[in-house]
Design an enzyme around this catalytic site. Structure first.
Site, PDB file in Angstrom:
ATOM      1  N   ASP A 177      -1.116   4.108  15.340  1.00 55.01           N
ATOM      2  CA  ASP A 177      -0.356   2.862  15.239  1.00 55.01           C
ATOM      3  C   ASP A 177       0.676   2.947  14.124  1.00 55.01           C
ATOM      4  OD1 ASP A 177      -1.237   0.714  17.115  1.00 55.01           O
ATOM      5  OD2 ASP A 177      -3.199   1.207  16.311  1.00 55.01           O
ATOM      6  N   SER A 178       0.298   3.511  12.994  1.00 51.45           N
ATOM      7  CA  SER A 178       1.212   3.585  11.861  1.00 51.45           C
ATOM      8  C   SER A 178       2.380   4.524  12.154  1.00 51.45           C
ATOM      9  CB  SER A 178       0.461   4.054  10.613  1.00 51.45           C
ATOM     10  OG  SER A 178      -0.568   3.141  10.280  1.00 51.45           O
TER      11      SER A 178
END
Length: 404
Positions: A177-178
């Site tokens: 996600d990051s």
């Protein structure tokens, strides 16, 4: 890199950019946070009764979710039920004055509410609609629920992470996600640069399964050309050695890297094994990696006889690459992080002074800033919608409808 706890600084590079953050959890919202950190006006739009789940993720203090304080910083928080006619109409009014929308609904959800690209671009032809999903907007998996964990598994990350004789290992944090958030912020700025030339917005299609595959390096190329499949090697590398974590005499750990040949030679001299430098296999990273057992023993034995303080000092004097294996307690007292103000203090009305990561990078002339931490659910609804031109009667009608 500054913190102002107030309005955007006039020299922030994205001042004047308006972003509507419709996304939940991590990739989309984090991309919006990164834009807000450099001056964009970010309006976080959440469902009236189902706020962004990140508000409840992880530890809380006095009932206040701490993760949200980081993820929601520099955003004004409003509520809007997009499935209601009044909510739809209000979003279109907001979109007419926005530059970017970031959303992560499953493909087809906005269209179900008559809020797809056709309707949004009609309201604002300059709009950049950024769609962040697990698998992208098309393909056989497009309509599946998708999370970063699935991307970490599918991309090949888990298959190369962990010890050779242990199961594949997933990261204990939102890695995919990051990475997708960083890529999304980049994609938004790219689309905006194109808009500067063409005058027209466009759709950004970000699949979380893709950016992590990019950062994994040339694995597809290796397999395509050589049939080579990278295997789990723990902390070791197939490209150089010694490269590992080593336990010190006082029970702490350090990490050593020897990506450069000159550094590998310095390490061997430091640990009292200069004769290894003369071995024919020592001349290349791959050769050293093939003899990692010998090199790990030499380095590990030397480090195990000394405290971490002594080890770090000796490596620094020898100009060899080393770092302590730190947990968050160490990070907060690390002198280099302190010098960079990497973890900074922000004044928060709910919790008082709180510490969090600072903005992502430093700009010498137009720095970013943390103006405020994550706001309570819906805290800015009336202010934002009043600025949009809605009257008290309009707001009351929306509440009656369940749109706010």
């Amino acid at each position: 890199m500054t913190k102002t706890n107030g309005t955007p600084t006039p020299d922030a590079p994205l001042t004047g950019l308006r972003v509507l953050d419709l996304a939940t959890l991590f990739a989309g919202p984090l991309a919006a946070t990164m834009l807000g950190d450099f001056g964009a006006e970010v309006i976080k739009i959440e469902h009236p009764s189902k706020p962004d789940p990140s508000r409840g993720h992880g530890p809380s203090k006095n009932g206040v979710g701490l993760w949200w304080k980081l993820l929601g910083r520099n955003k004004r928080a409003i509520t809007l039920n997009l499935s209601k006619p009044g909510g739809r109409a209000t979003l279109l009014r907001l979109a007419a004055g926005a530059d970017v929308i970031i959303e992560n609904f499953r493909p087809g959800t906005l269209e179900k509410w008559d809020l797809g690209w056709e309707e949004l671009s009609a309201a604002n032809p300059r709009l950049v609609l950024t769609r962040v999903t697990g698998f992208g907007q098309f393909g056989p998996y497009a309509h599946r629920p998708g999370f970063g964990t699935l991307a970490e598994a599918m991309s090949g990350f888990a298959s190369i992470t962990g010890e050779p004789d242990a199961p594949p290992t997933l990261p204990p944090f939102g890695l995919a996600d990051s990475i997708a958030a960083l890529a999304t912020a980049y994609a938004v700025m790219t689309a905006l640069a194109a808009r500067d030339r063409t005058g027209e917005g466009q759709v950004v299609d970000m699949a979380i399964i893709e950016p992590i595959l990019t950062v994994l390096g040339p694995q597809p190329l290796w397999y395509d050309q050589l049939g080579y499949v990278q295997e789990r090697t723990g902390n070791r590398s197939a490209n150089n050695a010694p490269r590992n974590t080593y336990r010190t005499a006082d029970g702490t750990w350090v990490a050593v890297s020897t990506s450069a040949q000159s550094v590998a030679e310095r390490v061997m001299r430091l640990v009292g094994r200069p004769e290894l430098i003369d071995e024919p296999w020592f001349a290349t990273g791959a050769g050293r990696a093939a003899h990692a057992d010998v090199l790990d023993t030499a380095v590990g034995t030397w480090i195990a006889a000394r405290t971490r303080t002594d080890v770090l000092a000796a490596f620094e004097k020898a100009e060899a690459a080393i770092a302590p294996v730190q947990d968050v307690r160490d990070v907060l007292t690390d002198p280099q992080y302190q010098a960079l103000d990497t973890v900074t203090t922000v004044d928060d009305p709910e919790l008082g002074p709180i510490r969090m990561q600072n903005v992502l990078f430093r700009l010498s002339a137009t720095p970013g800033a943390i103006r405020w931490a994550g706001r309570p659910h819906g805290a800015d609804t009336e202010t934002v919608l009043t600025e949009l031109g809605l009257t008290p009667a309009d707001l009351a009608a929306l509440r009656t409808e369940g749109a706010l």
